[in-house]
Design a protein around this motif. Structure first.
Motif, PDB file in Angstrom:
ATOM      1  N   VAL A 159       0.818  -1.220   0.000  1.00 29.66           N
ATOM      2  CA  VAL A 159       0.000   0.000   0.000  1.00 29.66           C
ATOM      3  C   VAL A 159       0.861   1.285   0.000  1.00 29.66           C
ATOM      4  O   VAL A 159       0.675   2.128  -0.879  1.00 29.66           O
ATOM      5  CB  VAL A 159      -1.007  -0.013   1.166  1.00 29.66           C
ATOM      6  N   PRO A 160       1.811   1.447   0.937  1.00 31.82           N
ATOM      7  CA  PRO A 160       2.598   2.688   0.908  1.00 31.82           C
ATOM      8  C   PRO A 160       3.410   2.853  -0.378  1.00 31.82           C
ATOM      9  O   PRO A 160       3.583   3.988  -0.844  1.00 31.82           O
ATOM     10  CB  PRO A 160       3.523   2.568   2.114  1.00 31.82           C
ATOM     11  N   VAL A 161       3.887   1.764  -0.928  1.00 31.69           N
ATOM     12  CA  VAL A 161       4.663   1.859  -2.172  1.00 31.69           C
ATOM     13  C   VAL A 161       3.783   2.377  -3.306  1.00 31.69           C
ATOM     14  O   VAL A 161       4.168   3.277  -4.067  1.00 31.69           O
ATOM     15  CB  VAL A 161       5.275   0.492  -2.544  1.00 31.69           C
ATOM     16  N   ILE A 162       2.580   1.810  -3.386  1.00 34.66           N
ATOM     17  CA  ILE A 162       1.659   2.233  -4.441  1.00 34.66           C
ATOM     18  C   ILE A 162       1.306   3.713  -4.262  1.00 34.66           C
ATOM     19  O   ILE A 162       1.302   4.489  -5.223  1.00 34.66           O
ATOM     20  CB  ILE A 162       0.389   1.345  -4.445  1.00 34.66           C
ATOM     21  N   VAL A 163       1.041   4.094  -3.013  1.00 34.68           N
ATOM     22  CA  VAL A 163       0.688   5.487  -2.743  1.00 34.68           C
ATOM     23  C   VAL A 163       1.830   6.416  -3.153  1.00 34.68           C
ATOM     24  O   VAL A 163       1.620   7.416  -3.857  1.00 34.68           O
ATOM     25  CB  VAL A 163       0.350   5.681  -1.238  1.00 34.68           C
ATOM     26  N   SER A 164       3.071   6.055  -2.770  1.00 37.38           N
ATOM     27  CA  SER A 164       4.169   6.976  -3.097  1.00 37.38           C
ATOM     28  C   SER A 164       4.487   6.962  -4.594  1.00 37.38           C
ATOM     29  O   SER A 164       4.917   7.966  -5.151  1.00 37.38           O
ATOM     30  CB  SER A 164       5.405   6.713  -2.241  1.00 37.38           C
ATOM     31  N   LEU A 165       4.249   5.830  -5.236  1.00 42.51           N
ATOM     32  CA  LEU A 165       4.423   5.772  -6.700  1.00 42.51           C
ATOM     33  C   LEU A 165       3.465   6.738  -7.382  1.00 42.51           C
ATOM     34  O   LEU A 165       3.834   7.504  -8.277  1.00 42.51           O
ATOM     35  CB  LEU A 165       4.181   4.338  -7.178  1.00 42.51           C
ATOM     36  N   ARG A 166       2.220   6.739  -6.907  1.00 38.14           N
ATOM     37  CA  ARG A 166       1.209   7.641  -7.479  1.00 38.14           C
ATOM     38  C   ARG A 166       1.590   9.102  -7.202  1.00 38.14           C
ATOM     39  O   ARG A 166       1.481   9.951  -8.087  1.00 38.14           O
ATOM     40  CB  ARG A 166      -0.167   7.333  -6.866  1.00 38.14           C
TER      41      ARG A 166
ATOM     42  N   HIS B  39      -0.996   1.861 -14.585  1.00 39.32           N
ATOM     43  CA  HIS B  39      -2.041   0.867 -14.326  1.00 39.32           C
ATOM     44  C   HIS B  39      -1.493  -0.543 -14.125  1.00 39.32           C
ATOM     45  O   HIS B  39      -1.690  -1.159 -13.070  1.00 39.32           O
ATOM     46  CB  HIS B  39      -3.069   0.889 -15.456  1.00 39.32           C
ATOM     47  N   THR B  40      -0.768  -1.060 -15.116  1.00 37.96           N
ATOM     48  CA  THR B  40      -0.304  -2.449 -15.039  1.00 37.96           C
ATOM     49  C   THR B  40       0.659  -2.680 -13.861  1.00 37.96           C
ATOM     50  O   THR B  40       0.483  -3.652 -13.110  1.00 37.96           O
ATOM     51  CB  THR B  40       0.329  -2.886 -16.367  1.00 37.96           C
ATOM     52  N   PRO B  41       1.677  -1.801 -13.680  1.00 39.45           N
ATOM     53  CA  PRO B  41       2.544  -2.028 -12.519  1.00 39.45           C
ATOM     54  C   PRO B  41       1.781  -2.085 -11.200  1.00 39.45           C
ATOM     55  O   PRO B  41       2.055  -2.950 -10.344  1.00 39.45           O
ATOM     56  CB  PRO B  41       3.491  -0.821 -12.533  1.00 39.45           C
ATOM     57  N   ILE B  42       0.793  -1.194 -11.039  1.00 36.92           N
ATOM     58  CA  ILE B  42       0.055  -1.184  -9.759  1.00 36.92           C
ATOM     59  C   ILE B  42      -0.787  -2.441  -9.586  1.00 36.92           C
ATOM     60  O   ILE B  42      -0.808  -3.049  -8.510  1.00 36.92           O
ATOM     61  CB  ILE B  42      -0.806   0.105  -9.660  1.00 36.92           C
TER      62      ILE B  42
END
Lengths: 320, 368
Positions: free
Chosen positions: B283-290, B332-335
Motif C-alpha cells: 500500500v505505501p509503495v503504491i501510494v508513493s508511486l502515485r 495501471h499495469t505495474p500497480i
C-alpha cells in the motif's frame, strides 16, 4: 434415458464414491475424503428416499413388489441405519463396511437380468409386503451387525497380536463395537421375527401350510435360528465380545447365501413358475398366460395391479 | 532487511538475565529472517519443530509467551497477526491430522490401550499392585481420564493405605489379590516380586465370574508379575513394559507420517500470512508511486502551460486530461501487479523493493 434410470445411476455412483472414500479414509485419514464420502452417501440417500417416496405415493403402497425394489429398499435401509449410527457415535469406519454393501445390493440389480418393470401380483398382498418390509429392515440391521462384528474382530485381533496398525487408530473401542453389536442385534431380531411371522401367515392363508417350499423357507428359518441363538445367548447367557461378533458375522453370511440361493427361486415363484407346489394359482387371461398368486382380495387386487402394470410398462427402464 | 537485526544485543540480554557465559550459548542459537522466520514460528506453534512432534504443550507455551508479550505491549499489528495465524494453523494441524493423537509415553500408551478396550473409563475400576513411578503415573493418567475407583494393594498395608489416599481410593490386603481381581477392570502391577503373582488359572476363573467382561493387565514390573500365558485367555489383554514400549515406537512412526501432512498445512498458512504481510507493505509503495507520478505531471504541466501562453478553458482541460490519462495508463499495469500476491513467498516483496529502487521512492521519503 428415462428419469428413473438416471436416478438409479446417480444413486449407484454416489454409493460408489462413498464406498471408495470411506475405504481410502480408513488407510489415509484425510478429512476432505471423509467429507466427500459423507456428502456422496447423503446425496445418494436423498435421491433414494425421493425415489421410494414417489413410488409409494404414485402406487399408494410400499414399493416392495419386485427384485429391483427389494434391493433398493434394502440398500436404503442400510444407509439409513448407518446415518443414524453415525449421528450417534460418529463412527466413520462403519461406513467402510456398510456403504459398499448398500452399493453391491443396488449394483446386483444392474448386473442380473431382471425386468425392473415387472410386477409380481402375488406381492400385492398386505401380509407379503409386510413380510418383505420387516425381513429386509431386519436384515439391514444385521448388515450393520456384520460390519460392526468385522470391526470388532479386526480391533481385537490387533490388541491380541499387539501389532497396532493404522486401523487400530481408526477403529473405535471394543466396548463401543460390542454395544453396537448388541443394539443392532436387539433391533434386528424382532424385525426379522415379525417378517417371518407375516410370511408364515401369508403362507398359511394362501398355501394352507408354512413349509410349502422347503428350499425357499429353509434358509430363512436357518438364519432366523442363528440370530435367535445369538439373541438368547446375548440376552440370557451374557455372551459378548468375540463370540457375539463372530456369531453375527457368520449369521449374516448365511443370510446372504440363503438369499442368493432362494432369490432365483423366489423370482420364479412369484412369476408363477412354482404353481404346481400347492395352493391356488389364479391364472388370469389378461396377464399374458402367466399364472399369478392372488390372495385376500383376488379379483379387485389383481385387476388393479395389472392396470398399474400396463400403466408403467410403457415407460422403458425403471418405473418410478 | 537492513542487516542489523540486533542479534548480538538480544544474545547479550539473554545471557545477562540468565547469568550464562555468551561463549557457551552461542552455538545453540540460530537466527531466521523474513519468510523463514515466519515459517519457523508456524512450525514451532504447531509442535512440528519439537523432539516429539505433536506435543500439545508446545502450542500452550507459544500461547503463553504471546499473551505475556501482549501484556508488556511488545506486540504490534504484524506480530499480532503472525501469532494469531500461527496458533490458528496449529489448531488446524491438530484437528486435520492425527499428529498429536497417539501416546508417546509408556504410561499414556497404557491409557490409550485401556480406552480402546473399554471405551469410556468412567465406570471402570483400577487396581494398582505394588508401587513404582511409571505405574503410579499410569494410574494417575487413568484417573484423569475418568476412572473413579482405584484399589491399591501393597506388601506393606500401610503403604497401600497411603497411596490409596492419594488417589481417593481404598487399600486392599495383598493376600486377597485373587478375589479382588473379580471386581476390577484394569490391573497395573509393578512389584519387586521374583515370581509371577497372577497366574492363568486364577484369571480364567475370574473371567468366567465376570461373564467375559474384558480384563486389562498392565505389567510394568521387571521381572514380570503376571504370567504371559494370561494373554492367551479370551477377553484378557496383557501388556508388559516391552509391549508398551513398542506401542510407543509404533505411535511415533504414525506421528512422523502425520507430520508430513501437517507440514503441507503449515506451508499453506505461511503463504497466506506472507501474502497479507506483503499486501500491507504494498500500500505505501503504491501510494508513493502515485504521488511521485502526480508531482512530475503537475510540475511539467505547469511548465508547458506557461510556454503555451493563454489558452481557452477547453484547450487547457484537454491538455490536463491528456497528461492525467498518460500517467494513469502508464501506472495501471505495474500497480495491478503490485496488488497481486504472486506465486511464491517473497515474490511480491522482491518487486516492491525493485519498484522502490527504480523510482527512488524510499530515498525521497528519507530526505523529506
Amino acid at each position: 434415458m428415462s428419469l428413473p434410470l438416471v436416478y438409479y445411476g446417480i444413486i449407484l455412483l454416489c454409493y460408489l464414491v462413498g464406498s471408495v472414500s470411506h475405504w481410502v479414509y480408513l488407510s489415509s485419514r484425510r478429512r476432505e475424503l471423509m467429507t466427500l464420502g459423507m456428502a456422496a452417501v447423503i446425496t445418494g440417500f436423498g435421491f433414494q428416499t425421493v425415489l421410494l417416496a414417489v413410488r409409494t405415493l404414485r402406487w399408494g403402497r410400499v414399493p416392495l413388489t419386485n427384485f429391483y425394489e427389494w434391493m433398493t429398499f434394502f440398500s436404503w435401509a442400510m444407509i439409513l441405519l448407518y446415518l443414524l449410527v453415525y449421528g450417534r457415535y460418529r463412527l466413520r469406519a462403519l461406513g467402510a463396511f456398510v456403504v459398499p454393501m448398500a452399493f453391491l445390493a443396488l449394483a446386483i440389480v444392474g448386473i442380473t437380468p431382471h425386468d425392473v418393470t415387472e410386477f409380481f401380483p402375488a406381492l400385492d398382498s398386505v401380509w407379503l409386503s409386510l413380510h418383505i418390509f420387516f425381513s429386509f429392515l431386519g436384515n439391514a440391521a444385521f448388515a450393520l451387525t456384520f460390519g460392526v462384528g468385522i470391526m470388532y474382530l479386526f480391533q481385537q485381533g490387533q490388541l491380541k497380536s499387539k501389532k497396532l496398525g493404522s486401523l487400530y487408530f481408526r477403529l473405535p473401542s471394543l466396548e463401543i463395537l460390542d454395544q453396537l453389536n448388541y443394539r443392532s442385534l436387539m433391533s434386528g431380531f424382532p424385525l426379522l421375527t415379525l417378517g417371518l411371522v407375516m410370511g408364515s401367515l401369508w403362507s398359511l392363508h394362501v398355501k394352507g401350510t408354512i413349509l410349502w417350499d422347503l428350499a425357499r423357507v429353509l434358509p430363512q428359518v436357518v438364519s432366523w435360528a442363528i440370530y435367535a441363538f445369538l439373541f438368547v445367548g446375548r440376552l440370557g447367557m451374557g455372551w459378548r465380545g468375540k463370540r457375539a461378533a463372530l456369531g453375527s458375522v457368520i449369521g449374516f453370511v448365511v443370510v446372504v447365501l440363503g438369499y442368493a440361493h432362494c432369490g432365483e427361486r423366489a423370482d420364479g415363484f412369484f412369476r408363477g413358475d412354482a404353481g404346481g407346489v400347492s395352493g391356488k394359482p389364479a391364472a388370469d387371461p389378461r396377464s399374458g398366460g402367466r399364472g399369478h398368486f392372488v390372495d385376500l382380495q383376488p379379483g379387485g387386487n389383481l385387476r388393479s395391479c395389472l392396470e398399474r402394470k400396463s400403466g408403467t410398462a410403457s415407460n422403458s427402464g425403471v418405473p418410478v | 532487511m537492513n542487516g542489523n537485526l540486533g542479534l548480538p544485543q538480544i544474545q547479550e540480554y539473554l545471557c545477562k538475565v540468565h547469568g550464562i557465559d555468551p561463549a557457551d550459548v552461542g552455538r545453540f542459537l540460530y537466527a531466521y529472517q523474513d519468510a523463514q522466520a515466519v515459517a519457523h514460528v508456524f512450525r514451532v506453534a504447531a509442535s512440528l519443530d519439537s523432539m516429539v512432534v505433536g506435543e500439545p504443550q508446545i502450542t500452550g507455551q507459544v500461547k503463553d509467551a504471546y499473551a505475556r508479550a501482549r501484556k508488556c505491549g511488545a506486540i504490534g499489528p504484524v506480530l499480532s497477526q503472525l501469532f494469531d495465524r500461527a496458533l490458528a494453523a496449529a489448531k488446524r494441524v491438530r484437528t486435520e491430522t492425527a499428529v498429536g493423537e497417539s501416546a508417546v509415553s509408556v504410561s499414556f500408551a497404557a491409557v490409550e490401550l485401556a480406552r480402546k478396550i473399554f471405551g469410556s473409563l468412567e465406570d471402570k475400576v483400577v487396581m494398582l499392585v505394588g508401587a513404582g513411578e511409571t505405574a503410579e503415573l499410569a494410574a494417575r493418567h487413568l484417573v484423569s481420564n475418568g476412572v473413579k475407583t482405584v484399589f491399591v494393594a501393597n506388601r506393606t498395608y500401610e503403604r497401600a493405605v497411603r497411596l490409596a489416599q492419594e488417589f481417593g481410593g481404598s487399600a486392599v490386603h495383598f493376600d486377597r489379590l485373587a478375589q479382588e481381581l473379580r471386581r476390577v477392570d484394569i490391573v497395573i502391577t509393578s512389584t519387586g516380586a521374583p515370581h509371577y503373582l497372577i497366574d492363568p488359572i486364577t484369571v480364567q476363573e475370574c473371567i468366567r465370574v465376570r461373564r467375559h467382561r474384558p480384563l486389562f493387565f498392565i505389567d510394568i514390573a521387571v521381572p514380570r508379575d503376571v504370567d504371559p500365558a494370561v494373554h492367551q485367555i479370551g477377553d484378557v489383554y496383557l501388556y508388559d513394559i516391552d509391549d508398551l514400549q513398542s506401542v510407543v515406537e509404533a505411535n511415533l512412526k504414525e506421528r512422523e507420517k502425520e507430520a508430513e501432512v501437517a507440514e503441507k498445512i503449515i506451508s499453506e498458512e505461511v503463504f497466506k500470512f506472507w501474502g497479507w504481510l506483503e499486501a500491507r507493505d504494498a500500500v505505501p509503495v503504491i501510494v508513493s508511486l502515485r504521488q511521485w507520478a502526480e508531482e512530475i505531471r503537475s510540475r511539467e504541466l505547469e511548465k508547458a502551460l506557461q510556454q503555451l501562453g493563454p489558452l481557452s478553458e477547453r484547450d487547457r482541460r484537454t491538455v490536463e486530461i491528456l497528461t492525467t490519462s498518460i500517467v494513469n495508463k502508464l501506472l495501471h499495469t505495474p500497480i495491478v501487479n503490485l496488488k497481486d500476491s504472486g506465486e511464491k513467498v517473497g515474490e511480491r516483496g522482491h518487486y516492491l523493493k525493485v519498484v522502490r529502487h527504480l523510482f527512488g521512492l524510499g530515498r525521497k521519503e528519507e530526505s523529506s
